[in-house]
Design a protein around this motif. Structure first.
Motif, PDB file in Angstrom:
ATOM      1  N   LYS A 157     -29.687  11.328  -9.426  1.00 62.99           N
ATOM      2  CA  LYS A 157     -30.951  11.856  -9.942  1.00 62.99           C
ATOM      3  C   LYS A 157     -31.484  12.898  -8.964  1.00 62.99           C
ATOM      4  O   LYS A 157     -31.203  12.849  -7.779  1.00 62.99           O
ATOM      5  N   ASN A 158     -32.215  13.817  -9.477  1.00 63.19           N
ATOM      6  CA  ASN A 158     -32.728  14.928  -8.680  1.00 63.19           C
ATOM      7  C   ASN A 158     -34.082  14.551  -8.098  1.00 63.19           C
ATOM      8  O   ASN A 158     -35.119  15.024  -8.545  1.00 63.19           O
ATOM      9  N   ASP A 159     -34.073  13.699  -7.058  1.00 65.57           N
ATOM     10  CA  ASP A 159     -35.330  13.236  -6.491  1.00 65.57           C
ATOM     11  C   ASP A 159     -35.826  14.083  -5.319  1.00 65.57           C
ATOM     12  O   ASP A 159     -36.917  13.871  -4.825  1.00 65.57           O
ATOM     13  N   ASP A 160     -35.030  15.050  -4.879  1.00 65.96           N
ATOM     14  CA  ASP A 160     -35.450  15.950  -3.801  1.00 65.96           C
ATOM     15  C   ASP A 160     -34.878  17.348  -4.061  1.00 65.96           C
ATOM     16  O   ASP A 160     -33.909  17.778  -3.424  1.00 65.96           O
ATOM     17  N   PRO A 161     -35.474  18.076  -5.024  1.00 65.31           N
ATOM     18  CA  PRO A 161     -34.921  19.372  -5.411  1.00 65.31           C
ATOM     19  C   PRO A 161     -34.868  20.391  -4.272  1.00 65.31           C
ATOM     20  O   PRO A 161     -33.951  21.209  -4.219  1.00 65.31           O
ATOM     21  N   GLU A 162     -35.809  20.355  -3.349  1.00 68.75           N
ATOM     22  CA  GLU A 162     -35.795  21.317  -2.244  1.00 68.75           C
ATOM     23  C   GLU A 162     -34.592  21.081  -1.331  1.00 68.75           C
ATOM     24  O   GLU A 162     -33.936  22.040  -0.903  1.00 68.75           O
ATOM     25  N   LEU A 163     -34.294  19.832  -1.049  1.00 68.30           N
ATOM     26  CA  LEU A 163     -33.155  19.522  -0.205  1.00 68.30           C
ATOM     27  C   LEU A 163     -31.846  19.852  -0.916  1.00 68.30           C
ATOM     28  O   LEU A 163     -30.908  20.379  -0.305  1.00 68.30           O
ATOM     29  N   MET A 211     -31.433  22.221  -3.137  1.00 66.56           N
ATOM     30  CA  MET A 211     -31.298  23.681  -3.106  1.00 66.56           C
ATOM     31  C   MET A 211     -30.896  24.175  -1.717  1.00 66.56           C
ATOM     32  O   MET A 211     -30.155  25.143  -1.593  1.00 66.56           O
ATOM     33  N   GLU A 212     -31.374  23.504  -0.686  1.00 64.44           N
ATOM     34  CA  GLU A 212     -30.980  23.873   0.672  1.00 64.44           C
ATOM     35  C   GLU A 212     -29.477  23.657   0.857  1.00 64.44           C
ATOM     36  O   GLU A 212     -28.779  24.515   1.413  1.00 64.44           O
ATOM     37  N   ALA A 213     -28.972  22.533   0.379  1.00 63.32           N
ATOM     38  CA  ALA A 213     -27.537  22.249   0.468  1.00 63.32           C
ATOM     39  C   ALA A 213     -26.742  23.245  -0.374  1.00 63.32           C
ATOM     40  O   ALA A 213     -25.714  23.758   0.067  1.00 63.32           O
ATOM     41  N   ALA A 214     -27.214  23.530  -1.577  1.00 64.83           N
ATOM     42  CA  ALA A 214     -26.526  24.471  -2.464  1.00 64.83           C
ATOM     43  C   ALA A 214     -26.491  25.873  -1.851  1.00 64.83           C
ATOM     44  O   ALA A 214     -25.467  26.561  -1.905  1.00 64.83           O
ATOM     45  N   THR A 215     -27.582  26.296  -1.270  1.00 66.85           N
ATOM     46  CA  THR A 215     -27.649  27.611  -0.638  1.00 66.85           C
ATOM     47  C   THR A 215     -26.676  27.697   0.530  1.00 66.85           C
ATOM     48  O   THR A 215     -25.930  28.679   0.661  1.00 66.85           O
ATOM     49  N   TRP A 216     -26.654  26.667   1.359  1.00 71.58           N
ATOM     50  CA  TRP A 216     -25.731  26.631   2.504  1.00 71.58           C
ATOM     51  C   TRP A 216     -24.291  26.694   2.004  1.00 71.58           C
ATOM     52  O   TRP A 216     -23.470  27.433   2.534  1.00 71.58           O
ATOM     53  N   TRP A 217     -23.992  25.917   0.970  1.00 66.61           N
ATOM     54  CA  TRP A 217     -22.628  25.793   0.457  1.00 66.61           C
ATOM     55  C   TRP A 217     -22.174  27.052  -0.282  1.00 66.61           C
ATOM     56  O   TRP A 217     -21.097  27.576  -0.022  1.00 66.61           O
ATOM     57  N   ILE A 218     -23.014  27.533  -1.201  1.00 65.05           N
ATOM     58  CA  ILE A 218     -22.611  28.603  -2.118  1.00 65.05           C
ATOM     59  C   ILE A 218     -22.911  29.995  -1.557  1.00 65.05           C
ATOM     60  O   ILE A 218     -22.030  30.849  -1.495  1.00 65.05           O
ATOM     61  N   GLN A 219     -24.145  30.225  -1.185  1.00 67.37           N
ATOM     62  CA  GLN A 219     -24.518  31.574  -0.761  1.00 67.37           C
ATOM     63  C   GLN A 219     -24.118  31.884   0.678  1.00 67.37           C
ATOM     64  O   GLN A 219     -23.579  32.946   0.948  1.00 67.37           O
ATOM     65  N   THR A 220     -24.381  30.959   1.584  1.00 66.97           N
ATOM     66  CA  THR A 220     -24.120  31.232   2.998  1.00 66.97           C
ATOM     67  C   THR A 220     -22.630  31.240   3.311  1.00 66.97           C
ATOM     68  O   THR A 220     -22.132  32.153   3.961  1.00 66.97           O
ATOM     69  N   HIS A 221     -21.911  30.214   2.828  1.00 69.71           N
ATOM     70  CA  HIS A 221     -20.509  30.064   3.221  1.00 69.71           C
ATOM     71  C   HIS A 221     -19.506  30.343   2.107  1.00 69.71           C
ATOM     72  O   HIS A 221     -18.299  30.328   2.359  1.00 69.71           O
ATOM     73  N   LYS A 222     -20.010  30.576   0.898  1.00 63.48           N
ATOM     74  CA  LYS A 222     -19.147  30.932  -0.241  1.00 63.48           C
ATOM     75  C   LYS A 222     -17.964  29.960  -0.399  1.00 63.48           C
ATOM     76  O   LYS A 222     -16.814  30.359  -0.569  1.00 63.48           O
ATOM     77  N   LEU A 223     -18.290  28.669  -0.331  1.00 62.45           N
ATOM     78  CA  LEU A 223     -17.275  27.630  -0.445  1.00 62.45           C
ATOM     79  C   LEU A 223     -16.941  27.362  -1.904  1.00 62.45           C
ATOM     80  O   LEU A 223     -17.755  27.604  -2.794  1.00 62.45           O
ATOM     81  N   ASP A 224     -15.746  26.846  -2.141  1.00 56.82           N
ATOM     82  CA  ASP A 224     -15.355  26.416  -3.481  1.00 56.82           C
ATOM     83  C   ASP A 224     -16.165  25.186  -3.867  1.00 56.82           C
ATOM     84  O   ASP A 224     -16.774  24.531  -3.012  1.00 56.82           O
ATOM     85  N   HIS A 225     -16.108  24.834  -5.148  1.00 55.71           N
ATOM     86  CA  HIS A 225     -16.873  23.671  -5.607  1.00 55.71           C
ATOM     87  C   HIS A 225     -16.483  22.423  -4.821  1.00 55.71           C
ATOM     88  O   HIS A 225     -17.341  21.662  -4.394  1.00 55.71           O
TER      89      HIS A 225
END
Length: 72
Positions: free
Chosen positions: A35-41, A43-57
């Motif tokens: 469940k999405n109980d901490d959307p800010e956290l 998004m922080e993880a998603a940003t680090w994973w996808i935008q910052t490091h351009k990692l695969d899924h």
């Protein structure tokens, strides 16, 4: 990435590596409940994973753990 998220990532990766072995993969969703109980956290993880490091899924848990420990 905030320290609480770093600790969570390392903890989850450690557990996955212990139970599934060195080849186990994770996505950034692995660090959160179904469940999405901490959307800010999330998004922080998603940003680090996808935008910052351009990692695969899915990436190897050992790689993610090493990156977080290195402060990347």
């Amino acid at each position: 990435m905030r320290q609480t998220l770093r600790e969570r990532v390392i903890d989850v990766c450690d557990k996955k590596l212990q139970t599934k072995g060195d080849t186990v993969g994770v996505s950034f969703y692995a660090f959160f409940a179904n469940k999405n109980d901490d959307p800010e956290l999330l998004m922080e993880a998603a940003t680090w994973w996808i935008q910052t490091h351009k990692l695969d899924h899915f990436e190897k848990a050992s790689k993610i753990r090493a990156m977080v420990e290195a402060g990347l």
